[in-house]
Design a protein around this motif. Structure first.
Motif, PDB file in Angstrom:
ATOM      1  N   VAL A 144       7.646 -13.447  88.644  1.00 52.86           N
ATOM      2  CA  VAL A 144       8.034 -14.369  87.568  1.00 52.86           C
ATOM      3  C   VAL A 144       9.521 -14.692  87.665  1.00 52.86           C
ATOM      4  N   LEU A 145      10.341 -13.667  87.913  1.00 53.05           N
ATOM      5  CA  LEU A 145      11.774 -13.886  88.046  1.00 53.05           C
ATOM      6  C   LEU A 145      12.091 -14.701  89.294  1.00 53.05           C
ATOM      7  N   LEU A 146      11.348 -14.443  90.375  1.00 56.12           N
ATOM      8  CA  LEU A 146      11.585 -15.153  91.629  1.00 56.12           C
ATOM      9  C   LEU A 146      11.306 -16.641  91.512  1.00 56.12           C
ATOM     10  N   THR A 147      10.319 -16.995  90.699  1.00 62.51           N
ATOM     11  CA  THR A 147       9.922 -18.397  90.597  1.00 62.51           C
ATOM     12  C   THR A 147      10.679 -19.147  89.510  1.00 62.51           C
ATOM     13  N   GLN A 148      11.609 -18.507  88.828  1.00 60.22           N
ATOM     14  CA  GLN A 148      12.412 -19.224  87.834  1.00 60.22           C
ATOM     15  C   GLN A 148      13.271 -20.266  88.545  1.00 60.22           C
ATOM     16  N   GLY A 149      13.300 -21.448  88.001  1.00 57.68           N
ATOM     17  CA  GLY A 149      14.071 -22.513  88.608  1.00 57.68           C
ATOM     18  C   GLY A 149      13.292 -23.327  89.612  1.00 57.68           C
ATOM     19  N   PRO A 264       6.152 -13.651  98.946  1.00 61.25           N
ATOM     20  CA  PRO A 264       7.149 -14.563  98.378  1.00 61.25           C
ATOM     21  C   PRO A 264       8.576 -14.255  98.828  1.00 61.25           C
ATOM     22  N   VAL A 265       8.880 -12.965  99.023  1.00 61.96           N
ATOM     23  CA  VAL A 265      10.218 -12.607  99.495  1.00 61.96           C
ATOM     24  C   VAL A 265      10.423 -13.114 100.916  1.00 61.96           C
ATOM     25  N   ILE A 266       9.402 -12.949 101.771  1.00 61.62           N
ATOM     26  CA  ILE A 266       9.479 -13.454 103.142  1.00 61.62           C
ATOM     27  C   ILE A 266       9.629 -14.974 103.119  1.00 61.62           C
ATOM     28  N   ALA A 267       8.847 -15.634 102.261  1.00 56.37           N
ATOM     29  CA  ALA A 267       8.951 -17.087 102.157  1.00 56.37           C
ATOM     30  C   ALA A 267      10.345 -17.513 101.708  1.00 56.37           C
ATOM     31  N   MET A 284      17.843 -12.746  94.362  1.00 60.56           N
ATOM     32  CA  MET A 284      18.095 -11.479  95.054  1.00 60.56           C
ATOM     33  C   MET A 284      17.646 -10.294  94.200  1.00 60.56           C
ATOM     34  N   LEU A 285      17.890 -10.372  92.893  1.00 56.48           N
ATOM     35  CA  LEU A 285      17.420  -9.319  91.993  1.00 56.48           C
ATOM     36  C   LEU A 285      15.899  -9.246  92.004  1.00 56.48           C
ATOM     37  N   ALA A 286      15.256 -10.407  91.997  1.00 59.03           N
ATOM     38  CA  ALA A 286      13.792 -10.441  92.031  1.00 59.03           C
ATOM     39  C   ALA A 286      13.263  -9.814  93.311  1.00 59.03           C
ATOM     40  N   ALA A 287      13.926 -10.075  94.437  1.00 57.94           N
ATOM     41  CA  ALA A 287      13.496  -9.482  95.700  1.00 57.94           C
ATOM     42  C   ALA A 287      13.569  -7.960  95.639  1.00 57.94           C
ATOM     43  N   GLY A 288      14.615  -7.427  94.991  1.00 57.67           N
ATOM     44  CA  GLY A 288      14.725  -5.982  94.838  1.00 57.67           C
ATOM     45  C   GLY A 288      13.626  -5.409  93.967  1.00 57.67           C
TER      46      GLY A 288
END
Length: 302
Positions: A144-149, A264-267, A284-288
Protein backbone atom coordinates in the motif's frame (compact mmCIF):
# COMPACT_ATOMS: atom_id res chain seq x y z
CA UNK A 1 -1.99 -33.47 -4.48
CA UNK A 2 -3.51 -33.86 -1.05
CA UNK A 3 -1.82 -32.59 2.07
CA UNK A 4 -1.52 -36.20 3.28
CA UNK A 5 0.91 -37.05 0.45
CA UNK A 6 3.12 -34.02 0.95
CA UNK A 7 6.57 -34.40 2.51
CA UNK A 8 6.88 -33.37 6.14
CA UNK A 9 7.94 -29.74 6.49
CA UNK A 10 11.66 -29.30 7.01
CA UNK A 11 13.09 -27.09 9.69
CA UNK A 12 15.45 -25.53 7.12
CA UNK A 13 14.87 -24.48 3.56
CA UNK A 14 16.75 -26.72 1.15
CA UNK A 15 18.95 -25.27 -1.61
CA UNK A 16 16.32 -26.34 -4.15
CA UNK A 17 13.56 -24.42 -2.34
CA UNK A 18 15.81 -21.38 -2.03
CA UNK A 19 16.58 -21.54 -5.76
CA UNK A 20 12.86 -21.76 -6.58
CA UNK A 21 12.12 -18.82 -4.30
CA UNK A 22 14.82 -16.81 -6.06
CA UNK A 23 13.28 -17.63 -9.44
CA UNK A 24 9.78 -16.55 -8.41
CA UNK A 25 11.04 -13.45 -6.59
CA UNK A 26 13.56 -12.02 -9.04
CA UNK A 27 12.67 -13.54 -12.41
CA UNK A 28 8.94 -12.94 -12.07
CA UNK A 29 9.64 -9.44 -10.75
CA UNK A 30 11.14 -8.59 -14.13
CA UNK A 31 8.31 -10.03 -16.23
CA UNK A 32 5.83 -7.18 -15.67
CA UNK A 33 8.00 -4.81 -17.70
CA UNK A 34 8.59 -7.52 -20.30
CA UNK A 35 4.84 -8.15 -20.69
CA UNK A 36 4.20 -4.44 -21.14
CA UNK A 37 6.88 -4.08 -23.82
CA UNK A 38 5.75 -7.26 -25.59
CA UNK A 39 2.19 -5.89 -25.84
CA UNK A 40 3.44 -3.49 -28.52
CA UNK A 41 3.42 -6.36 -31.04
CA UNK A 42 1.67 -9.24 -29.28
CA UNK A 43 -1.92 -8.82 -27.99
CA UNK A 44 -2.49 -10.15 -24.45
CA UNK A 45 -4.14 -13.54 -25.06
CA UNK A 46 -1.99 -14.26 -28.12
CA UNK A 47 1.16 -13.27 -26.23
CA UNK A 48 0.39 -15.51 -23.26
CA UNK A 49 -0.94 -18.40 -25.34
CA UNK A 50 2.07 -18.62 -27.65
CA UNK A 51 4.39 -18.13 -24.70
CA UNK A 52 3.06 -21.12 -22.79
CA UNK A 53 2.60 -23.38 -25.81
CA UNK A 54 6.24 -22.77 -26.77
CA UNK A 55 7.46 -23.35 -23.20
CA UNK A 56 5.25 -26.43 -22.83
CA UNK A 57 6.60 -27.98 -26.02
CA UNK A 58 10.21 -27.41 -24.97
CA UNK A 59 9.64 -28.77 -21.48
CA UNK A 60 7.56 -31.69 -22.78
CA UNK A 61 10.27 -32.73 -25.24
CA UNK A 62 12.82 -32.52 -22.45
CA UNK A 63 10.65 -34.71 -20.21
CA UNK A 64 10.16 -37.23 -23.05
CA UNK A 65 13.92 -37.30 -23.65
CA UNK A 66 14.38 -38.06 -19.96
CA UNK A 67 11.98 -41.01 -20.31
CA UNK A 68 8.85 -39.51 -18.74
CA UNK A 69 5.57 -41.28 -19.45
CA UNK A 70 2.81 -39.61 -21.48
CA UNK A 71 0.19 -38.07 -19.13
CA UNK A 72 -2.96 -40.11 -18.60
CA UNK A 73 -6.46 -38.86 -19.40
CA UNK A 74 -7.01 -38.00 -15.73
CA UNK A 75 -3.74 -36.06 -15.62
CA UNK A 76 -4.65 -34.14 -18.79
CA UNK A 77 -8.01 -33.25 -17.22
CA UNK A 78 -6.21 -31.86 -14.18
CA UNK A 79 -3.82 -29.98 -16.47
CA UNK A 80 -6.73 -28.28 -18.28
CA UNK A 81 -8.44 -27.33 -15.00
CA UNK A 82 -5.29 -25.83 -13.51
CA UNK A 83 -4.22 -24.35 -16.84
CA UNK A 84 -7.55 -22.58 -17.21
CA UNK A 85 -7.35 -21.14 -13.69
CA UNK A 86 -3.67 -20.27 -13.31
CA UNK A 87 -2.70 -19.48 -16.91
CA UNK A 88 -5.97 -18.58 -18.60
CA UNK A 89 -7.34 -16.48 -15.74
CA UNK A 90 -4.11 -15.60 -13.94
CA UNK A 91 -1.80 -14.68 -16.80
CA UNK A 92 -4.30 -13.93 -19.55
CA UNK A 93 -6.41 -11.55 -17.48
CA UNK A 94 -3.33 -9.81 -16.07
CA UNK A 95 -1.95 -9.12 -19.55
CA UNK A 96 -5.39 -7.91 -20.67
CA UNK A 97 -5.61 -5.57 -17.67
CA UNK A 98 -2.19 -4.05 -18.34
CA UNK A 99 -3.62 -2.44 -21.45
CA UNK A 100 -5.88 -0.13 -19.45
CA UNK A 101 -4.88 0.12 -15.78
CA UNK A 102 -1.84 1.53 -14.03
CA UNK A 103 1.09 -0.62 -12.99
CA UNK A 104 0.52 0.43 -9.37
CA UNK A 105 -2.95 -1.04 -9.36
CA UNK A 106 -1.71 -4.28 -10.93
CA UNK A 107 0.85 -4.52 -8.12
CA UNK A 108 -1.79 -3.84 -5.48
CA UNK A 109 -4.05 -6.62 -6.79
CA UNK A 110 -1.24 -9.16 -7.05
CA UNK A 111 -0.02 -8.33 -3.55
CA UNK A 112 -3.26 -9.62 -1.99
CA UNK A 113 -2.63 -13.14 -3.35
CA UNK A 114 -1.27 -14.60 -0.05
CA UNK A 115 -4.29 -13.25 1.83
CA UNK A 116 -6.73 -14.68 -0.75
CA UNK A 117 -4.86 -17.99 -0.74
CA UNK A 118 -5.27 -18.13 3.04
CA UNK A 119 -9.05 -17.66 2.58
CA UNK A 120 -9.20 -20.46 0.00
CA UNK A 121 -7.39 -22.78 2.42
CA UNK A 122 -9.84 -22.23 5.29
CA UNK A 123 -12.28 -24.97 4.07
CA UNK A 124 -9.38 -27.44 4.31
CA UNK A 125 -8.89 -26.63 7.99
CA UNK A 126 -5.62 -24.81 7.31
CA UNK A 127 -4.77 -21.48 8.86
CA UNK A 128 -1.55 -19.47 8.51
CA UNK A 129 0.75 -19.44 11.51
CA UNK A 130 1.11 -16.28 13.56
CA UNK A 131 4.37 -15.40 11.83
CA UNK A 132 2.85 -16.04 8.39
CA UNK A 133 -0.16 -13.89 9.29
CA UNK A 134 2.16 -11.14 10.46
CA UNK A 135 4.17 -11.44 7.25
CA UNK A 136 1.05 -11.22 5.09
CA UNK A 137 -0.23 -8.19 7.01
CA UNK A 138 3.11 -6.40 6.94
CA UNK A 139 3.57 -7.18 3.25
CA UNK A 140 0.17 -5.71 2.38
CA UNK A 141 1.05 -2.58 4.37
CA UNK A 142 4.31 -2.26 2.46
CA UNK A 143 2.58 -2.65 -0.90
CA UNK A 144 0.00 0.00 0.00
CA UNK A 145 2.83 2.38 0.87
CA UNK A 146 4.74 1.43 -2.28
CA UNK A 147 1.82 2.25 -4.54
CA UNK A 148 1.14 5.69 -3.03
CA UNK A 149 1.52 8.31 -5.70
CA UNK A 150 0.99 5.84 -8.53
CA UNK A 151 -1.62 6.65 -11.15
CA UNK A 152 -4.59 4.58 -10.12
CA UNK A 153 -6.88 5.56 -12.95
CA UNK A 154 -8.41 2.40 -14.32
CA UNK A 155 -11.17 1.14 -16.55
CA UNK A 156 -13.94 -1.06 -15.24
CA UNK A 157 -12.84 -3.84 -17.57
CA UNK A 158 -9.30 -3.67 -16.28
CA UNK A 159 -10.39 -3.86 -12.66
CA UNK A 160 -12.65 -6.83 -13.41
CA UNK A 161 -9.81 -8.56 -15.28
CA UNK A 162 -7.43 -8.20 -12.31
CA UNK A 163 -10.06 -9.49 -9.89
CA UNK A 164 -10.55 -12.51 -12.17
CA UNK A 165 -6.79 -13.00 -12.46
CA UNK A 166 -6.24 -13.05 -8.69
CA UNK A 167 -9.22 -15.32 -8.01
CA UNK A 168 -8.26 -17.84 -10.69
CA UNK A 169 -4.61 -17.91 -9.67
CA UNK A 170 -5.39 -18.38 -5.98
CA UNK A 171 -7.97 -21.10 -6.61
CA UNK A 172 -5.56 -22.96 -8.89
CA UNK A 173 -2.70 -22.66 -6.39
CA UNK A 174 -4.78 -24.08 -3.53
CA UNK A 175 -6.51 -26.79 -5.57
CA UNK A 176 -3.19 -27.93 -7.07
CA UNK A 177 -1.95 -28.53 -3.52
CA UNK A 178 -5.05 -29.80 -1.71
CA UNK A 179 -7.50 -30.98 -4.39
CA UNK A 180 -10.94 -29.69 -5.31
CA UNK A 181 -13.50 -28.85 -2.61
CA UNK A 182 -15.21 -32.12 -1.79
CA UNK A 183 -12.05 -34.20 -1.81
CA UNK A 184 -11.35 -34.88 -5.51
CA UNK A 185 -7.64 -34.72 -6.24
CA UNK A 186 -6.09 -32.87 -9.18
CA UNK A 187 -3.17 -35.05 -10.16
CA UNK A 188 -0.65 -33.78 -12.70
CA UNK A 189 1.92 -36.05 -14.31
CA UNK A 190 5.09 -36.21 -12.20
CA UNK A 191 7.81 -33.60 -12.60
CA UNK A 192 8.50 -31.75 -15.84
CA UNK A 193 5.85 -33.70 -17.78
CA UNK A 194 3.16 -32.36 -15.44
CA UNK A 195 4.33 -28.76 -15.74
CA UNK A 196 4.55 -29.14 -19.53
CA UNK A 197 1.01 -30.54 -19.82
CA UNK A 198 -0.33 -27.65 -17.73
CA UNK A 199 1.47 -25.08 -19.90
CA UNK A 200 0.21 -26.72 -23.11
CA UNK A 201 -3.37 -26.93 -21.81
CA UNK A 202 -3.40 -23.34 -20.57
CA UNK A 203 -1.64 -22.05 -23.67
CA UNK A 204 -4.15 -23.68 -26.01
CA UNK A 205 -7.05 -22.23 -24.02
CA UNK A 206 -5.45 -18.77 -24.24
CA UNK A 207 -4.99 -19.13 -28.01
CA UNK A 208 -8.67 -20.06 -28.29
CA UNK A 209 -9.50 -16.86 -26.39
CA UNK A 210 -7.20 -14.93 -28.73
CA UNK A 211 -8.97 -16.33 -31.78
CA UNK A 212 -12.40 -15.60 -30.27
CA UNK A 213 -11.36 -12.02 -29.47
CA UNK A 214 -10.08 -11.48 -33.00
CA UNK A 215 -6.57 -10.52 -31.89
CA UNK A 216 -4.05 -9.72 -34.61
CA UNK A 217 -0.32 -9.65 -33.75
CA UNK A 218 1.96 -7.20 -35.50
CA UNK A 219 4.13 -9.09 -38.01
CA UNK A 220 7.04 -8.80 -38.22
CA UNK A 221 7.12 -7.91 -34.53
CA UNK A 222 9.03 -5.03 -33.03
CA UNK A 223 12.54 -6.21 -32.09
CA UNK A 224 12.17 -5.31 -28.41
CA UNK A 225 8.74 -6.94 -28.25
CA UNK A 226 10.06 -10.17 -29.71
CA UNK A 227 13.04 -10.20 -27.35
CA UNK A 228 10.66 -9.73 -24.40
CA UNK A 229 8.46 -12.59 -25.67
CA UNK A 230 11.48 -14.91 -25.81
CA UNK A 231 12.46 -13.84 -22.30
CA UNK A 232 8.94 -14.59 -21.05
CA UNK A 233 9.07 -18.07 -22.59
CA UNK A 234 12.45 -18.98 -21.11
CA UNK A 235 12.66 -17.07 -17.83
CA UNK A 236 9.01 -16.45 -16.98
CA UNK A 237 7.54 -19.82 -18.00
CA UNK A 238 10.23 -22.52 -18.17
CA UNK A 239 12.05 -21.29 -15.06
CA UNK A 240 9.63 -19.17 -13.04
CA UNK A 241 6.37 -21.09 -13.45
CA UNK A 242 8.03 -24.50 -13.00
CA UNK A 243 9.71 -23.20 -9.83
CA UNK A 244 6.36 -21.99 -8.47
CA UNK A 245 4.64 -25.33 -9.09
CA UNK A 246 7.48 -27.12 -7.33
CA UNK A 247 7.13 -24.74 -4.37
CA UNK A 248 3.43 -25.57 -4.13
CA UNK A 249 4.36 -29.25 -3.79
CA UNK A 250 7.17 -28.85 -1.25
CA UNK A 251 6.50 -25.66 0.74
CA UNK A 252 3.60 -23.84 2.36
CA UNK A 253 1.33 -21.83 0.07
CA UNK A 254 2.11 -18.70 2.09
CA UNK A 255 5.82 -19.13 1.39
CA UNK A 256 5.19 -20.01 -2.25
CA UNK A 257 3.12 -16.83 -2.62
CA UNK A 258 5.79 -14.60 -1.06
CA UNK A 259 6.82 -13.54 -4.57
CA UNK A 260 3.84 -11.17 -4.56
CA UNK A 261 5.60 -9.01 -1.96
CA UNK A 262 9.05 -9.12 -3.57
CA UNK A 263 8.00 -8.62 -7.21
CA UNK A 264 6.89 -4.98 -6.74
CA UNK A 265 10.28 -4.12 -5.24
CA UNK A 266 12.05 -5.73 -8.21
CA UNK A 267 9.72 -3.87 -10.57
CA UNK A 268 10.56 -0.62 -8.75
CA UNK A 269 14.31 -1.23 -9.12
CA UNK A 270 13.90 -1.97 -12.83
CA UNK A 271 11.79 1.14 -13.22
CA UNK A 272 14.65 3.22 -11.81
CA UNK A 273 17.52 1.51 -13.65
CA UNK A 274 15.79 0.78 -16.97
CA UNK A 275 12.76 3.03 -17.13
CA UNK A 276 14.38 6.16 -15.71
CA UNK A 277 11.86 6.53 -12.89
CA UNK A 278 12.60 8.45 -9.69
CA UNK A 279 12.15 6.71 -6.31
CA UNK A 280 11.57 8.76 -3.17
CA UNK A 281 12.05 8.10 0.51
CA UNK A 282 8.54 6.66 0.88
CA UNK A 283 9.19 4.00 -1.74
CA UNK A 284 12.50 3.07 -0.09
CA UNK A 285 10.74 2.70 3.26
CA UNK A 286 8.10 0.52 1.61
CA UNK A 287 10.82 -1.69 0.12
CA UNK A 288 12.25 -2.20 3.61
CA UNK A 289 8.82 -3.13 5.01
CA UNK A 290 8.29 -5.63 2.20
CA UNK A 291 11.69 -7.19 2.92
CA UNK A 292 10.73 -7.57 6.59
CA UNK A 293 7.47 -9.28 5.60
CA UNK A 294 9.40 -11.88 3.59
CA UNK A 295 11.63 -12.57 6.62
CA UNK A 296 8.49 -13.27 8.68
CA UNK A 297 7.11 -15.59 5.98
CA UNK A 298 10.41 -17.48 5.90
CA UNK A 299 10.36 -17.79 9.68
CA UNK A 300 6.74 -18.98 9.54
CA UNK A 301 7.84 -21.84 7.29
CA UNK A 302 9.35 -23.49 10.38
Amino acid sequence: MSSATLPAPATRLSPLILACLGATWFVWGSTYLAIKWALVSFPPFFQMGTRFVAAGLVLGLFAHWRGAAWPTREQWTSAFVLGALMLGCGYGATAFAQQSISSGLVVAFIAVVPAVVALFELPYGLRPSRLETAGITLGLAGIVLLTQGEGFGASGGGLLAMALACTGWCAGSVWAKHGLPGGRKLELAPGAAGYASQMLAGGLLLLALSWGAGEQPTLPPDARSFACWVYLVVAGSLIGFSAYMLLLQRASTALASSYTFVNPVIAMVLGVTVGGEVVGGGEMLAAGIVTASVVLLLAGRR
